[in-house]
Design a protein around this motif. Structure first.
Motif, PDB file in Angstrom:
ATOM      1  N   ASP A  75       3.033   4.803  -4.021  1.00 58.26           N
ATOM      2  CA  ASP A  75       3.838   3.451  -4.644  1.00 58.26           C
ATOM      3  C   ASP A  75       3.086   3.082  -5.867  1.00 58.26           C
ATOM      4  O   ASP A  75       3.751   2.739  -6.667  1.00 58.26           O
ATOM      5  CB  ASP A  75       3.825   1.880  -3.740  1.00 58.26           C
ATOM      6  N   TYR A  76       1.731   3.366  -5.470  1.00 60.16           N
ATOM      7  CA  TYR A  76       1.278   3.003  -7.044  1.00 60.16           C
ATOM      8  C   TYR A  76       1.638   3.956  -8.196  1.00 60.16           C
ATOM      9  O   TYR A  76       1.618   3.621  -8.976  1.00 60.16           O
ATOM     10  CB  TYR A  76      -0.291   2.871  -7.039  1.00 60.16           C
ATOM     11  N   ALA A  77       1.672   4.845  -7.728  1.00 62.21           N
ATOM     12  CA  ALA A  77       1.774   6.307  -8.623  1.00 62.21           C
ATOM     13  C   ALA A  77       3.420   6.251  -8.473  1.00 62.21           C
ATOM     14  O   ALA A  77       4.037   6.389 -10.302  1.00 62.21           O
ATOM     15  CB  ALA A  77       1.800   7.748  -7.716  1.00 62.21           C
ATOM     16  N   TYR A  78       4.330   5.951  -7.658  1.00 65.79           N
ATOM     17  CA  TYR A  78       5.874   5.466  -8.716  1.00 65.79           C
ATOM     18  C   TYR A  78       6.184   4.179  -9.573  1.00 65.79           C
ATOM     19  O   TYR A  78       7.016   4.545 -10.986  1.00 65.79           O
ATOM     20  CB  TYR A  78       6.817   4.731  -7.183  1.00 65.79           C
ATOM     21  N   LEU A  79       5.443   2.850  -9.456  1.00 69.45           N
ATOM     22  CA  LEU A  79       4.745   2.245  -9.812  1.00 69.45           C
ATOM     23  C   LEU A  79       4.396   2.531 -11.380  1.00 69.45           C
ATOM     24  O   LEU A  79       5.228   2.493 -12.910  1.00 69.45           O
ATOM     25  CB  LEU A  79       3.963   0.685  -9.957  1.00 69.45           C
ATOM     26  N   GLU A  80       3.466   3.312 -11.321  1.00 69.94           N
ATOM     27  CA  GLU A  80       3.280   4.017 -13.224  1.00 69.94           C
ATOM     28  C   GLU A  80       4.392   4.865 -13.870  1.00 69.94           C
ATOM     29  O   GLU A  80       4.149   4.559 -15.116  1.00 69.94           O
ATOM     30  CB  GLU A  80       1.877   4.740 -12.646  1.00 69.94           C
ATOM     31  N   GLY A  81       4.854   5.379 -13.250  1.00 62.22           N
ATOM     32  CA  GLY A  81       6.062   6.528 -13.172  1.00 62.22           C
ATOM     33  C   GLY A  81       7.169   5.671 -14.500  1.00 62.22           C
ATOM     34  O   GLY A  81       7.258   5.606 -14.793  1.00 62.22           O
ATOM     35  N   LEU A  82       7.557   4.413 -13.306  1.00 59.54           N
ATOM     36  CA  LEU A  82       8.299   4.043 -13.812  1.00 59.54           C
ATOM     37  C   LEU A  82       8.207   2.953 -14.855  1.00 59.54           C
ATOM     38  O   LEU A  82       8.977   2.752 -16.136  1.00 59.54           O
ATOM     39  CB  LEU A  82       9.216   3.101 -12.565  1.00 59.54           C
ATOM     40  N   TYR A  83       6.817   2.358 -15.287  1.00 57.54           N
ATOM     41  CA  TYR A  83       6.181   1.092 -16.206  1.00 57.54           C
ATOM     42  C   TYR A  83       6.023   2.356 -17.026  1.00 57.54           C
ATOM     43  O   TYR A  83       5.976   1.980 -18.471  1.00 57.54           O
ATOM     44  CB  TYR A  83       4.878   1.128 -15.558  1.00 57.54           C
ATOM     45  N   ARG A  84       5.558   3.493 -16.772  1.00 60.66           N
ATOM     46  CA  ARG A  84       5.616   3.857 -19.132  1.00 60.66           C
ATOM     47  C   ARG A  84       7.088   4.566 -19.098  1.00 60.66           C
ATOM     48  O   ARG A  84       7.251   4.851 -20.621  1.00 60.66           O
ATOM     49  CB  ARG A  84       5.146   5.260 -18.520  1.00 60.66           C
ATOM     50  N   THR A  85       7.984   4.519 -18.486  1.00 64.36           N
ATOM     51  CA  THR A  85       9.780   4.526 -19.120  1.00 64.36           C
ATOM     52  C   THR A  85      10.156   2.998 -19.984  1.00 64.36           C
ATOM     53  O   THR A  85      10.964   3.613 -20.581  1.00 64.36           O
ATOM     54  CB  THR A  85      10.540   5.034 -18.135  1.00 64.36           C
ATOM     55  N   LEU A  86       8.980   1.761 -20.086  1.00 65.36           N
ATOM     56  CA  LEU A  86       9.714   0.858 -19.841  1.00 65.36           C
ATOM     57  C   LEU A  86       9.342   0.964 -21.890  1.00 65.36           C
ATOM     58  O   LEU A  86       8.169   0.943 -21.862  1.00 65.36           O
ATOM     59  CB  LEU A  86       9.464  -0.205 -19.035  1.00 65.36           C
ATOM     60  N   ALA A  87      10.290   0.051 -22.564  1.00 65.47           N
ATOM     61  CA  ALA A  87       9.266  -0.749 -23.591  1.00 65.47           C
ATOM     62  C   ALA A  87       8.403  -1.772 -23.942  1.00 65.47           C
ATOM     63  O   ALA A  87       8.831  -2.310 -22.357  1.00 65.47           O
ATOM     64  CB  ALA A  87      10.758  -0.914 -24.471  1.00 65.47           C
ATOM     65  N   PRO A  88       7.494  -2.008 -24.367  1.00 70.44           N
ATOM     66  CA  PRO A  88       6.350  -3.084 -24.371  1.00 70.44           C
ATOM     67  C   PRO A  88       7.415  -4.062 -23.482  1.00 70.44           C
ATOM     68  O   PRO A  88       6.535  -4.995 -22.842  1.00 70.44           O
ATOM     69  CB  PRO A  88       6.364  -3.387 -25.851  1.00 70.44           C
ATOM     70  N   ALA A  89       7.991  -5.233 -24.608  1.00 72.71           N
ATOM     71  CA  ALA A  89       8.987  -6.141 -24.031  1.00 72.71           C
ATOM     72  C   ALA A  89       9.591  -6.280 -22.554  1.00 72.71           C
ATOM     73  O   ALA A  89       9.334  -6.832 -20.771  1.00 72.71           O
ATOM     74  CB  ALA A  89       9.850  -6.996 -24.420  1.00 72.71           C
ATOM     75  N   GLN A  90      10.072  -5.139 -21.770  1.00 69.39           N
ATOM     76  CA  GLN A  90      10.534  -4.685 -20.526  1.00 69.39           C
ATOM     77  C   GLN A  90       9.778  -4.324 -19.598  1.00 69.39           C
ATOM     78  O   GLN A  90       9.198  -4.676 -18.931  1.00 69.39           O
ATOM     79  CB  GLN A  90      11.077  -2.786 -20.491  1.00 69.39           C
ATOM     80  N   GLN A  91       8.507  -3.856 -20.313  1.00 64.47           N
ATOM     81  CA  GLN A  91       7.177  -4.024 -19.072  1.00 64.47           C
ATOM     82  C   GLN A  91       6.782  -5.378 -18.551  1.00 64.47           C
ATOM     83  O   GLN A  91       6.461  -5.380 -17.771  1.00 64.47           O
ATOM     84  CB  GLN A  91       5.925  -3.284 -20.268  1.00 64.47           C
ATOM     85  N   GLU A  92       6.655  -6.207 -19.706  1.00 63.70           N
ATOM     86  CA  GLU A  92       6.362  -7.662 -19.827  1.00 63.70           C
ATOM     87  C   GLU A  92       7.397  -8.487 -18.553  1.00 63.70           C
ATOM     88  O   GLU A  92       6.910  -8.990 -17.213  1.00 63.70           O
ATOM     89  CB  GLU A  92       6.393  -8.286 -20.808  1.00 63.70           C
ATOM     90  N   ARG A  93       8.099  -8.069 -19.056  1.00 63.79           N
ATOM     91  CA  ARG A  93       9.121  -8.093 -17.478  1.00 63.79           C
ATOM     92  C   ARG A  93       9.080  -7.910 -16.062  1.00 63.79           C
ATOM     93  O   ARG A  93       9.569  -8.905 -15.317  1.00 63.79           O
ATOM     94  CB  ARG A  93      10.387  -8.256 -17.957  1.00 63.79           C
ATOM     95  N   PHE A  94       8.470  -6.066 -16.308  1.00 63.68           N
ATOM     96  CA  PHE A  94       8.941  -5.471 -14.766  1.00 63.68           C
ATOM     97  C   PHE A  94       7.804  -6.644 -14.381  1.00 63.68           C
ATOM     98  O   PHE A  94       7.589  -6.904 -13.320  1.00 63.68           O
ATOM     99  CB  PHE A  94       8.489  -4.080 -15.949  1.00 63.68           C
ATOM    100  N   MET A  95       6.300  -6.443 -14.888  1.00 64.07           N
ATOM    101  CA  MET A  95       5.074  -6.825 -13.772  1.00 64.07           C
ATOM    102  C   MET A  95       5.314  -8.369 -13.388  1.00 64.07           C
ATOM    103  O   MET A  95       5.021  -9.385 -12.872  1.00 64.07           O
ATOM    104  CB  MET A  95       4.377  -6.976 -14.981  1.00 64.07           C
ATOM    105  N   THR A  96       6.177  -9.352 -14.692  1.00 63.96           N
ATOM    106  CA  THR A  96       6.818 -10.580 -14.549  1.00 63.96           C
ATOM    107  C   THR A  96       8.179 -10.952 -13.206  1.00 63.96           C
ATOM    108  O   THR A  96       7.021 -11.673 -11.821  1.00 63.96           O
ATOM    109  CB  THR A  96       7.268 -12.028 -15.582  1.00 63.96           C
TER     110      THR A  96
END
Length: 77
Positions: free
Chosen positions: A7-28
């Motif tokens: 699941d962590y590998a899956y999370l990392e893969g998705l996280y890398r595809t997002l723009a910085p603002a989207q990354q913040e929204r994703f983690m929030t």
């Protein structure tokens, strides 16, 4: 907090595809506003052996379903 290795590998893969603002929204969206900075600091990557052990509360897990929902929220903005 706990997350399975796959699941962590899956999370990392998705996280890398997002723009910085989207990354913040994703983690929030994934961890909540107060805990968004905790992933790197407090998450424990574990194998299947610990899943289902007594004393490990289910709310302490980051699941693939949670990751999918957070990704969808981040993409929709």
């Amino acid at each position: 907090m706990f997350i399975k290795r796959e699941d962590y590998a899956y999370l990392e893969g998705l996280y890398r595809t997002l723009a910085p603002a989207q990354q913040e929204r994703f983690m929030t969206s994934l961890l909540g506003k107060d805990r968004a900075g905790e992933l790197a600091e407090r998450v424990r990557i574990v194998g299947d052996e610990i899943y289902g052990e007594q004393g490990v509360d289910q709310k302490d897990w980051v699941t693939r379903t949670m990751i999918k929902k957070a990704y969808k929220d981040a993409k929709q903005g």
